[in-house]
Structure formats: C-alpha cells, structure tokens
Design an enzyme around this catalytic site. Structure first.
Site, PDB file in Angstrom:
ATOM      1  N   ILE A  64      47.915  60.979  64.311  1.00 23.47           N
ATOM      2  CA  ILE A  64      47.804  60.399  62.973  1.00 23.47           C
ATOM      3  C   ILE A  64      47.668  58.882  63.052  1.00 23.47           C
ATOM      4  CG2 ILE A  64      49.094  59.953  60.834  1.00 23.47           C
ATOM      5  CD1 ILE A  64      50.075  62.869  60.974  1.00 23.47           C
ATOM      6  N   GLU A  65      48.410  58.259  63.951  1.00 24.36           N
ATOM      7  CA  GLU A  65      48.414  56.800  64.026  1.00 24.36           C
ATOM      8  C   GLU A  65      47.086  56.219  64.520  1.00 24.36           C
ATOM      9  OE1 GLU A  65      50.524  54.625  62.916  1.00 24.36           O
ATOM     10  OE2 GLU A  65      52.018  56.093  62.275  1.00 24.36           O
ATOM     11  N   SER A  66      46.516  56.810  65.560  1.00 26.82           N
ATOM     12  CA  SER A  66      45.331  56.173  66.147  1.00 26.82           C
ATOM     13  C   SER A  66      44.276  57.182  66.587  1.00 26.82           C
ATOM     14  CB  SER A  66      45.733  55.322  67.354  1.00 26.82           C
ATOM     15  OG  SER A  66      46.200  56.159  68.408  1.00 26.82           O
TER      16      SER A  66
END
Length: 309
Positions: free
Chosen positions: A97-99
């Site tokens: 989700i973050e990167s």
C-alpha cells in the site's frame, strides 16, 4: 535572500546539534519550493467511499504483486516475522500500500518537500520543521547527501515511506551491512516495518479485527465508531453487537474483557461492522485511518490466500 524563518532554523540546528552553518546555508540555497506539495497536502481528503478506497489497494495487481514480493523476499519476511511477531502478510501488505512494493517511493527531493511544508504551510509548520530537523540528523547519521534522497510529497522516504523521525527511531539495519537504507534496501524496509509495529505494541498471534453484526438498532447511541479500542467486548455485546462465529478463529477465543473499537463501514449503502482490536489500532499508528488499516488487513488476507493456493 533567505527567509528569516529559515535563518532561525539554521541557527537552531547549529546551536542544538552543532551543524555547520555554511553547509546548511549552502543546502537551503539549492532548495526548490514546491507548490505541488502544498497543493497535495492541503487537498481535502475527499470523502471517498470505502468501496472506492478499498479497490485502490485491494485489487488483482496488488495481490499478485504481493505474492511475488513475498516469494522474492521470503527469507527476510520469515526472519522479521519471527523476531517482531508480525505476520509476513501484514508487512507485505503495508509495503504494497505504501509504495506498491517499492516501485513508487516518490519523486520529490525530501529537502524540497520538507522545507516547503515547514515554512509555507502554517497549519502544520511545527510538525514539518521538526521533520526537517530530523532529516538533517538522519543524513548526518547515515552519511547520505541531503540533496539526493527522494520521497513523497509529504517527505516520506523509501520502500516503507517512513518520515525522517520514524526512520531515526524505528528503522533497523536488518541485513547487517552497517547501513540503514530504506530507499533501496528491501531487507532493511521489511525489518523496519516489523520493528515499527512491534514498538507500537503489536501482539503476536492475536487477531486484528473481528467481523461483527448488530443485533439491535439503537446500539450506536451508546457506542461511537472510532479507531481506538475503548470498549470491552462485553459492553459491545450488551449494546447490540454480535461477533460472527467464523471470525478469526471463532468468537470463543475472544475474552469478554478484551477492548475493541467499533468500525462501521458503509459498503454502498450496506453497513458493515467490525471490531478492531489492539493490533488494528497498531496499524493505525502507521496511518491514522480506519480505511487504511482495514485495507492493510484485507490486502494481507487476500495475499496470504493467493500465495497458499
């Protein structure tokens, strides 16, 4: 000419942390103020529906990306899970989700975004000024060039998108090469996510959320939905919330005194209820949002199922 505020910041860094004044001046001379970052950070988080939010992250691309990320980094994930007690799929989902598994870590120079937000965004100036200070300290400790590191429009860095203060506090040198590198070292990123969650109180082998339903219409009068586990399961039952029997190794393992948050998600007009336990709250320490933590949970489950197929 340099803004008086920037001058003050430089003086402060020289005084508090013995930085070299001319080096800091030289760095700020090269900074570009980014209207983009200001636009993005002050954009109202439009009231996007849960379904829309979920689809953005829990989709075929992220699920198969997660499975292949897990296969590529199986050893580091197993080791992190063992040391920190965090399930592999949770670490994978957060990085997903973050990167997008390290493929989009941000294209803005961190010094540009943090300087812009520290001095042009009054509402959160204190926060970003502190992050800017932490960024200089981080670069000094890790020996990297302040002008080189790139990140998100908010100054989050690398595969796990840590802000500089979190980088200094929670990042770990997971492969023992003597450096902590979250920008391109996936091992360090995996260990750091595990360590971060553990430091915020992750409990090993404990459920994250329990699927629930309402048994009475007026329970919401007494219980506010939120992210913090403030209500005992017993109190929630009395207020008209029942746990689905199939939920996380069945409700029988759930102690009446255990604390939970009530999560109410509007799924296209259909209300969906969950109880968020301690580990759910820990995920929100990464990003303070119910949608975020629920997406981490849902993506993690989907990845785990797809990988075991």
């Amino acid at each position: 000419a340099m803004q008086p505020q920037v001058r003050d910041f430089i003086e402060d860094m020289v005084e508090r942390y013995a930085f070299d004044r001319s080096e800091l001046e030289a760095a700020f001379e090269q900074v570009t103020i980014l209207p983009d970052a200001l636009k993005l950070i002050s954009a109202p988080s439009s009231s996007i529906s849960w379904r829309k939010y979920r689809e953005r992250f829990v989709n075929q691309q992220r699920i198969s990306g997660g499975v292949s990320f897990w296969r590529r980094h199986a050893q580091a994930l197993a080791k992190a899970s063992q040391i920190y007690g965090v399930p592999e799929e949770i670490i994978v989902a957060i990085i997903g989700i973050e990167s997008n598994y390290g493929t989009s870590t941000g294209n803005y120079r961190v010094i540009d975004t943090l300087t812009t937000l520290a001095f042009q965004f009054p509402r959160r100036a204190d926060y970003f000024r502190e992050e800017l200070a932490q960024y200089f300290l981080l670069s000094r400790e890790q020996g990297f060039d302040v002008m080189r590191i790139k990140g998100s429009y908010a100054g989050a860095i690398g595969v796990p998108q840590f802000m500089p203060s979190s980088y200094r506090r929670y990042a770990v040198d997971f492969d023992g090469d003597g450096k902590i590198n979250l920008s391109s070292n996936v091992n360090d990123a995996i260990g750091s996510v595990g360590n971060y969650l553990k430091m915020f109180g992750w409990q090993k082998n404990e459920p994250i959320v329990l699927r629930a339903r309402k048994t009475s219409e007026d329970f919401l009068k007494s219980i506010e939905p939120g992210i913090e586990p403030l209500h005992s399961i017993k109190k929630l039952r009395q207020a008209g919330i029942a746990i689905f029997a199939d939920s996380a190794d069945s409700a029988n393992s759930v102690d009446d005194e255990r604390l939970a948050a009530l999560i109410a998600l509007d799924n296209d007009g259909q209300e969906e209820f969950w109880l968020g336990l301690n580990n759910f709250y820990v995920i929100t320490r990464y990003n303070r949002s119910t949608f975020y933590a629920m997406s981490v949970y849902a993506l993690a489950e989907a990845i785990r199922i797809a990988k075991n197929k």
